[in-house]
Scaffold this motif. Structure first.
Motif, PDB file in Angstrom:
ATOM      1  N   UNK A  21       0.817  -1.211   0.000  1.00 18.46           N
ATOM      2  CA  UNK A  21       0.000   0.000   0.000  1.00 18.46           C
ATOM      3  C   UNK A  21       0.857   1.270   0.000  1.00 18.46           C
ATOM      4  N   UNK A  22       2.166   1.123   0.151  1.00 12.98           N
ATOM      5  CA  UNK A  22       3.045   2.290   0.229  1.00 12.98           C
ATOM      6  C   UNK A  22       4.139   2.268  -0.836  1.00 12.98           C
ATOM      7  N   UNK A  23       3.847   1.664  -1.965  1.00  9.87           N
ATOM      8  CA  UNK A  23       4.864   1.607  -3.013  1.00  9.87           C
ATOM      9  C   UNK A  23       5.268   3.003  -3.490  1.00  9.87           C
ATOM     10  N   UNK A  24       4.303   3.904  -3.603  1.00 11.52           N
ATOM     11  CA  UNK A  24       4.643   5.258  -4.052  1.00 11.52           C
ATOM     12  C   UNK A  24       5.603   5.935  -3.082  1.00 11.52           C
ATOM     13  N   UNK A  25       5.340   5.803  -1.790  1.00 11.53           N
ATOM     14  CA  UNK A  25       6.241   6.394  -0.797  1.00 11.53           C
ATOM     15  C   UNK A  25       7.619   5.747  -0.874  1.00 11.53           C
ATOM     16  N   UNK A  26       7.655   4.443  -1.139  1.00 13.37           N
ATOM     17  CA  UNK A  26       8.947   3.765  -1.171  1.00 13.37           C
ATOM     18  C   UNK A  26       9.786   4.221  -2.364  1.00 13.37           C
ATOM     19  N   UNK A  27       9.181   4.330  -3.560  1.00 14.46           N
ATOM     20  CA  UNK A  27       9.990   4.722  -4.718  1.00 14.46           C
ATOM     21  C   UNK A  27      10.444   6.174  -4.606  1.00 14.46           C
ATOM     22  N   UNK A  28       9.682   6.983  -3.903  1.00 10.62           N
ATOM     23  CA  UNK A  28      10.043   8.391  -3.753  1.00 10.62           C
ATOM     24  C   UNK A  28      11.037   8.630  -2.626  1.00 10.62           C
ATOM     25  N   UNK A  29      10.799   7.981  -1.497  1.00 15.51           N
ATOM     26  CA  UNK A  29      11.516   8.359  -0.291  1.00 15.51           C
ATOM     27  C   UNK A  29      12.590   7.393   0.180  1.00 15.51           C
ATOM     28  N   UNK A  30      12.431   6.114  -0.113  1.00 12.78           N
ATOM     29  CA  UNK A  30      13.368   5.171   0.517  1.00 12.78           C
ATOM     30  C   UNK A  30      14.826   5.448   0.148  1.00 12.78           C
ATOM     31  N   UNK A  31      15.164   5.656  -1.121  1.00  8.86           N
ATOM     32  CA  UNK A  31      16.582   5.966  -1.406  1.00  8.86           C
ATOM     33  C   UNK A  31      17.012   7.297  -0.827  1.00  8.86           C
ATOM     34  N   UNK A  32      16.108   8.280  -0.835  1.00  4.59           N
ATOM     35  CA  UNK A  32      16.434   9.586  -0.259  1.00  4.59           C
ATOM     36  C   UNK A  32      16.572   9.473   1.247  1.00  4.59           C
ATOM     37  N   UNK A  33      15.662   8.722   1.858  1.00  2.00           N
ATOM     38  CA  UNK A  33      15.684   8.623   3.313  1.00  2.00           C
ATOM     39  C   UNK A  33      16.889   7.831   3.794  1.00  2.00           C
ATOM     40  N   UNK A  34      17.372   6.909   2.995  1.00  2.77           N
ATOM     41  CA  UNK A  34      18.604   6.218   3.369  1.00  2.77           C
ATOM     42  C   UNK A  34      19.742   7.232   3.482  1.00  2.77           C
ATOM     43  N   UNK A  35      19.821   8.150   2.512  1.00  2.35           N
ATOM     44  CA  UNK A  35      20.827   9.214   2.588  1.00  2.35           C
ATOM     45  C   UNK A  35      20.589  10.080   3.813  1.00  2.35           C
ATOM     46  N   UNK A  36      19.336  10.449   4.058  1.00  2.00           N
ATOM     47  CA  UNK A  36      18.998  11.277   5.230  1.00  2.00           C
ATOM     48  C   UNK A  36      19.424  10.588   6.524  1.00  2.00           C
ATOM     49  N   UNK A  37      19.085   9.318   6.628  1.00  4.82           N
ATOM     50  CA  UNK A  37      19.394   8.552   7.833  1.00  4.82           C
ATOM     51  C   UNK A  37      20.900   8.473   8.066  1.00  4.82           C
ATOM     52  N   UNK A  38      21.649   8.186   6.999  1.00  2.14           N
ATOM     53  CA  UNK A  38      23.095   8.045   7.135  1.00  2.14           C
ATOM     54  C   UNK A  38      23.776   9.384   7.389  1.00  2.14           C
ATOM     55  N   UNK A  39      23.272  10.450   6.781  1.00  2.00           N
ATOM     56  CA  UNK A  39      23.837  11.770   7.012  1.00  2.00           C
ATOM     57  C   UNK A  39      23.607  12.207   8.456  1.00  2.00           C
ATOM     58  N   UNK A  40      22.381  12.052   8.949  1.00  2.00           N
ATOM     59  CA  UNK A  40      22.085  12.394  10.334  1.00  2.00           C
ATOM     60  C   UNK A  40      22.929  11.549  11.285  1.00  2.00           C
ATOM     61  N   UNK A  41      23.102  10.281  10.943  1.00  2.00           N
ATOM     62  CA  UNK A  41      23.911   9.394  11.778  1.00  2.00           C
ATOM     63  C   UNK A  41      25.367   9.837  11.802  1.00  2.00           C
ATOM     64  N   UNK A  42      25.902  10.262  10.654  1.00  2.00           N
ATOM     65  CA  UNK A  42      27.289  10.723  10.625  1.00  2.00           C
ATOM     66  C   UNK A  42      27.474  11.951  11.504  1.00  2.00           C
ATOM     67  N   UNK A  43      26.514  12.865  11.474  1.00  2.00           N
ATOM     68  CA  UNK A  43      26.604  14.050  12.332  1.00  2.00           C
ATOM     69  C   UNK A  43      26.606  13.645  13.808  1.00  2.00           C
ATOM     70  N   UNK A  44      25.656  12.794  14.190  1.00  2.00           N
ATOM     71  CA  UNK A  44      25.581  12.365  15.583  1.00  2.00           C
ATOM     72  C   UNK A  44      26.822  11.574  15.988  1.00  2.00           C
ATOM     73  N   UNK A  45      27.321  10.768  15.059  1.00  2.00           N
ATOM     74  CA  UNK A  45      28.501   9.942  15.317  1.00  2.00           C
ATOM     75  C   UNK A  45      29.735  10.802  15.585  1.00  2.00           C
TER      76      UNK A  45
END
Length: 349
Positions: free
Chosen positions: A144-168
């Protein structure tokens, strides 16, 4: 024979496109799988693939014989239509890195979550882009969330890793994180990951996008680009690639700007400014996979992804498109910066 279309762009002028048509042989070699691309997202992130295609190797994933032209990678879903592997029968749905093309042949090496494309030309390229997930075994998949996945999942992976690098890195001693192109999906995904981490989040955006960016409720302060930011120890996350904005911030903050990190390039030109460090998400991914193990990383990312998708559907509406001609229209709109941040584009093939 199987008819295929492919959208190619001029590598020196991304506004120049052409839809090419060719025929694929139905004969597959050992371990080969034929995918029919079904649904993809197209955002400013894909513009970045074109702008720095030679720097990172993005042009090499889906090579074409057309001189001086290349294929922009997209993230999305595809279906197996023919296969030489029993574990990937026709009808298997997969998520991963796909071309602006109706079909793709991969040489699959099976993994616990799907497969890796081991085609010779992809072997030296970043491994994260060569992995494909089979949806039936993907814990993050929701039909039910395929649209959100194709739009956000690759971007959010970058977001998650960038935020993690800052906190790290304890935010490099900063108390404030200044984020340009704050209305963009990767930028506000990063802000969502940083909420509650003890730093002040300042979003910079164009005057016309201030209202939308404020409505997200993710930033402590939202400012138009011509406003002055407070002078305090700050990290700058550059999602725009604007040389003028970078210079303004460096002049304004001086030594208080403790770190300048480039992520996106919505201005369509690569920055060679030595004051800025380019963030390459696969590097942080490799570090955290070593720190936490694959399962530990998956659990942390999965929790963050679920928290994000619980809100993302309320922030942005989905604009649906179909076929190569509409794909080209969306590409031109994204290139020209004409897209509305309150909507996002999904294309079915």
């Amino acid at each position: 024979m199987i008819s295929r279309w492919t959208v190619v762009v001029d590598r020196d002028d991304l506004t120049k496109t052409e839809v090419l048509h060719d025929e694929l042989s139905p004969e597959l070699g050992d371990c080969e799988v034929l995918l029919r691309v079904d649904r993809v997202g197209l955002t400013a992130n894909n513009v970045t693939y074109g702008v720095i295609g030679d720097l990172i190797g993005y042009w090499k994933f889906f090579p074409v014989s057309a001189d001086g032209r290349g294929v922009i990678p997209l993230w999305g879903f595809a279906d197996v239509v023919d296969s030489t592997l029993d574990a990937l029968p026709p009808g298997t749905r997969v998520y991963g890195y796909l071309p602006m093309s109706s079909h793709l042949v991969v040489r699959a090496r099976l993994t616990s979550s799907g497969f890796v494309d081991t085609a010779d030309h992809r072997a030296p390229l970043p491994a994260v882009y060569n992995s494909y997930l089979v949806t039936s075994t993907d814990p993050a998949y929701d039909p039910q969330q395929e649209d959100l996945q194709v739009l956000y999942r690759p971007l959010f992976m970058t977001s998650f890793l960038l935020a993690d690098q800052l906190a790290d890195n304890d935010f490099y001693g900063a108390r404030t994180v200044v984020i340009s192109s704050a209305s963009s999906k990767t930028a506000f995904g990063t802000a969502q990951c940083l909420r509650g981490s003890g730093v002040r989040l300042v979003g910079l955006t164009s005057s016309r996008n201030v209202g939308f960016t404020e409505s997200l409720g993710l930033y402590d302060t939202v400012l138009p680009y011509d406003a002055a930011v407070d002078v305090e120890p700050s990290v700058y996350l550059d999602f725009s690639g604007s040389a003028d904005l970078r210079s303004t911030l460096h002049d304004r903050l001086g030594a208080s700007l403790v770190k300048d990190i480039s992520i996106g390039l919505t201005q369509q030109k690569a920055s060679a400014d030595p004051r800025s460090q380019f963030f390459f998400a696969p590097d942080q991914l490799r570090k955290r996979a070593a720190d936490w193990g694959q399962d530990g990383f998956g659990q942390r990312f999965g929790a963050a992804w679920r928290a994000f998708t619980a809100q993302a559907g309320e922030w942005v509406g989905i604009a649906q498109h179909s076929g190569p001609d509409e794909l080209v229209e969306v590409w031109q709109s994204v290139l020209a910066g004409k897209t509305d941040p309150s909507t996002a584009d999904v294309i079915t093939f």
